[in-house]
Design a protein around this motif. Structure first.
Motif, PDB file in Angstrom:
ATOM      1  N   THR A  97       0.929  -1.297   0.099  1.00 59.43           N
ATOM      2  CA  THR A  97      -0.050   0.179   0.128  1.00 59.43           C
ATOM      3  C   THR A  97       0.768   1.216  -0.442  1.00 59.43           C
ATOM      4  OG1 THR A  97      -0.073   0.580   2.405  1.00 59.43           O
ATOM      5  CG2 THR A  97      -1.484  -1.349   1.384  1.00 59.43           C
ATOM      6  N   VAL A 124      -5.281   4.346  -1.143  1.00 57.63           N
ATOM      7  CA  VAL A 124      -6.309   3.841   0.000  1.00 57.63           C
ATOM      8  C   VAL A 124      -7.307   5.173  -0.017  1.00 57.63           C
ATOM      9  CG1 VAL A 124      -4.390   3.989   1.582  1.00 57.63           C
ATOM     10  CG2 VAL A 124      -4.518   6.032   0.925  1.00 57.63           C
ATOM     11  N   ASP A 125      -8.422   5.188   0.143  1.00 57.02           N
ATOM     12  CA  ASP A 125      -9.036   6.000   0.563  1.00 57.02           C
ATOM     13  C   ASP A 125      -8.782   7.432   1.133  1.00 57.02           C
ATOM     14  OD1 ASP A 125      -9.832   4.922   3.219  1.00 57.02           O
ATOM     15  OD2 ASP A 125     -11.820   3.894   2.426  1.00 57.02           O
ATOM     16  N   ARG A 126      -9.750   8.320   1.890  1.00 53.97           N
ATOM     17  CA  ARG A 126      -9.043   9.501   2.931  1.00 53.97           C
ATOM     18  C   ARG A 126      -9.307   8.793   3.446  1.00 53.97           C
ATOM     19  NH1 ARG A 126     -14.308  11.504   4.560  1.00 53.97           N
ATOM     20  NH2 ARG A 126     -15.926  10.433   4.339  1.00 53.97           N
ATOM     21  N   ARG A 129      -7.460   3.476   4.145  1.00 57.04           N
ATOM     22  CA  ARG A 129      -8.018   2.535   4.109  1.00 57.04           C
ATOM     23  C   ARG A 129      -7.183   1.701   2.551  1.00 57.04           C
ATOM     24  NH1 ARG A 129     -11.895   2.482   6.784  1.00 57.04           N
ATOM     25  NH2 ARG A 129     -11.652   1.088   8.175  1.00 57.04           N
ATOM     26  N   ASP A 131      -7.431   0.270  -0.938  1.00 57.19           N
ATOM     27  CA  ASP A 131      -9.055   0.366  -2.142  1.00 57.19           C
ATOM     28  C   ASP A 131      -9.153  -1.099  -2.380  1.00 57.19           C
ATOM     29  OD1 ASP A 131      -9.903   0.534  -4.377  1.00 57.19           O
ATOM     30  OD2 ASP A 131      -9.682   2.327  -4.965  1.00 57.19           O
ATOM     31  N   GLU A 133     -10.727  -2.957  -4.081  1.00 56.42           N
ATOM     32  CA  GLU A 133     -10.551  -2.790  -5.477  1.00 56.42           C
ATOM     33  C   GLU A 133     -10.265  -3.055  -6.035  1.00 56.42           C
ATOM     34  OE1 GLU A 133     -14.074  -5.136  -6.403  1.00 56.42           O
ATOM     35  OE2 GLU A 133     -14.034  -5.057  -4.258  1.00 56.42           O
ATOM     36  N   THR A 160      -5.423   4.328  10.785  1.00 56.19           N
ATOM     37  CA  THR A 160      -6.977   3.313  10.620  1.00 56.19           C
ATOM     38  C   THR A 160      -6.738   1.907   9.772  1.00 56.19           C
ATOM     39  OG1 THR A 160      -7.318   4.919   9.270  1.00 56.19           O
ATOM     40  CG2 THR A 160      -7.947   3.188   8.241  1.00 56.19           C
ATOM     41  N   GLN A 162      -6.396  -1.835   8.714  1.00 57.04           N
ATOM     42  CA  GLN A 162      -6.507  -2.576   7.262  1.00 57.04           C
ATOM     43  C   GLN A 162      -7.437  -3.748   7.206  1.00 57.04           C
ATOM     44  OE1 GLN A 162      -6.598  -0.163   5.008  1.00 57.04           O
ATOM     45  NE2 GLN A 162      -4.569   0.843   5.739  1.00 57.04           N
ATOM     46  N   ASP A 292     -10.084   7.007  10.249  1.00 56.62           N
ATOM     47  CA  ASP A 292     -11.283   6.520  10.225  1.00 56.62           C
ATOM     48  C   ASP A 292     -12.060   7.101  11.433  1.00 56.62           C
ATOM     49  OD1 ASP A 292     -13.647   4.994  10.406  1.00 56.62           O
ATOM     50  OD2 ASP A 292     -12.768   3.452   9.098  1.00 56.62           O
ATOM     51  N   MET A 348      -3.996  10.263   1.566  1.00 58.01           N
ATOM     52  CA  MET A 348      -5.361  10.303   1.768  1.00 58.01           C
ATOM     53  C   MET A 348      -5.815  11.071   1.290  1.00 58.01           C
ATOM     54  SD  MET A 348      -4.609   9.012   5.974  1.00 58.01           S
ATOM     55  CE  MET A 348      -6.167   9.713   5.920  1.00 58.01           C
ATOM     56  N   GLY A 349      -4.936  12.206   0.114  1.00 60.98           N
ATOM     57  CA  GLY A 349      -5.356  12.563  -0.668  1.00 60.98           C
ATOM     58  C   GLY A 349      -5.065  14.179   0.098  1.00 60.98           C
TER      59      GLY A 349
END
Length: 398
Positions: A97, A124-126, A129, A131, A133, A160, A162, A292, A348-349
């Motif tokens: 990751t 990972v998402d915001r 975590r 992704d 898919e 977070t 995983q 999270d 994370m953006g």
């Protein structure tokens, strides 16, 4: 009085672990010697191995002692990669990751530079975590060229947790081994090696109330590893070096107690953490909470509070708090003394400014409500000073 809020970096040694370690420091004997003193040292090591195995749901023979988490990560990544590639030269791809600890990222970079590994870091998402898919797609692009997968159990910066079960299910469908760095997870969330399905797991002593300089790689007996260190082959022929029996005794005691008290500690730390976040945001309403927001152990480490303070430099905040006797962390990498924005927050953006404006407060077994109160009392004036300093520096012509 020092307020210690950096347990994710290292947590104070437990009295019981210190006692177990010091009880052995006066004893002589190399655990590989055949005489009585050597056999006594070996007994300490093997009993400790059994203690760790019981606590973490593995067989004693699956516990390979190392000098700590970094060595265990290196042994897992390089050892698995070399072994898998030797068996099948097509297996040159490694999936991990974007938010791994540098003890994973740096060996992967080395393998890419020196061993022609093809490293793919899945996003990972915001919340930090994985992704799932995107991970599934990366595996299924060509599962026959994947040597291994490495996904941390829980993130060291934002806390977070995983989706390890999903990672294992996807990877094992194609016979791909999974390594996880669980250094932050032991004692904070439930961890069971056998039940998790992972093939290798990194743990270390000083994160759970044990001594520095000792850790382990839990690795399934059927998994083949190529050794990093060559010599006496003391640990399953994949890790050489004289075994540190006193440190291992302290490590085992800490591991047993951390697992035994995990659930009650999680409840206490979650409550303290929520009080900390509410208190800080009550004083600095614009502070944002990273990771999270769900507080149960399936989503986030109970002792982790990671906050961004707009208009501030995290390093300035850290030093201003330190001057008041409050110790925490920016959680950012620092190369050659030059602070860098957190790679975790960037993944994370967050933008560079947000990533530089963050602090990690991490709680542990010695944390108290007084610690939280001290931080809440200090954070308002500290943020004001950090913002003023930042505005002054920005107004000075370059």
């Amino acid at each position: 009085m020092t307020v210690y809020l950096d347990h994710a970096a290292t947590t104070p040694i437990l009295a019981e672990a210190a006692a177990a370690m010091t009880a052995q420091l006066g004893s002589v004997g190399n655990a590989n010697s055949l005489h009585a003193s050597g056999r006594a040292a070996r007994r300490v090591v093997e009993e400790s191995r059994e203690t760790i195995a019981r606590a973490l749901g593995c067989r004693p023979g699956e516990v390979v002692f190392t000098s700590g988490g970094t060595e265990a990560d290196n042994l897992a990544l390089k050892g698995l990669f070399w072994s898998r590639r030797a068996a099948d030269p097509a297996r040159t791809r490694i999936l991990a990751t974007t938010v791994e600890h540098h003890a994973v990222l740096d060996p992967l970079h080395w393998l890419a530079e020196e061993e022609d590994a093809r490293v793919e870091l899945v996003g990972v998402d915001r919340l930090g975590r994985l992704d799932v898919e995107a991970f599934r797609a990366a595996v299924e692009t060509n599962p026959d060229d994947v040597a291994l997968v490495s996904v941390m159990w829980a993130n060291n910066e934002v806390g977070t947790v995983q989706p390890i079960a999903e990672v294992v299910e996807i990877a094992h469908r194609y016979g791909i081994p999974v390594h996880t760095d669980a250094v932050q997870a032991i004692g904070q969330v439930p961890v069971d090696f056998a039940a998790s399905g992972v093939d290798a797991m990194t743990i270390t002593g000083h994160k759970i109330g044990g001594p520095y300089g000792v850790g382990a790689l839990l690795v399934r007996r059927e998994v083949q590893l190529t050794a990093l260190l060559h010599g006496g082959g003391q640990e399953r022929d994949v890790r050489s070096g004289t075994i540190d029996a006193p440190a291992i005794a302290g490590f085992a005691t800490a591991c047993e107690l951390a697992v035994k008290h995990q659930s009650e500690l999680a409840v206490r730390l979650s409550s303290l953490r929520d009080e900390l976040v509410a208190g800080v945001r009550g004083v600095v309403p614009e502070a944002s909470y990273n990771g999270d927001p769900v507080s149960d152990v399936a989503h986030r480490l109970p002792g982790n509070a990671h906050l961004t303070f707009p208009g501030c430099e995290g390093d300035s905040l850290l030093m201003l708090l330190d001057a008041r006797g409050i110790e925490c962390s920016t959680g950012s990498a620092c190369n050659a003394g030059v602070p860098q924005p957190s790679h975790v927050l960037l993944a994370m953006g967050c933008d560079d400014e947000q990533a530089r404006a963050s602090l990690r407060f991490s709680l542990g077994h010695t944390s108290t409500p007084d610690d939280v109160e001290a931080l809440v009392a200090a954070i308002g004036p500290v943020v004001e000073r950090a913002r003023a300093a930042g505005q002054t520096s920005r107004s000075v012509p370059s």
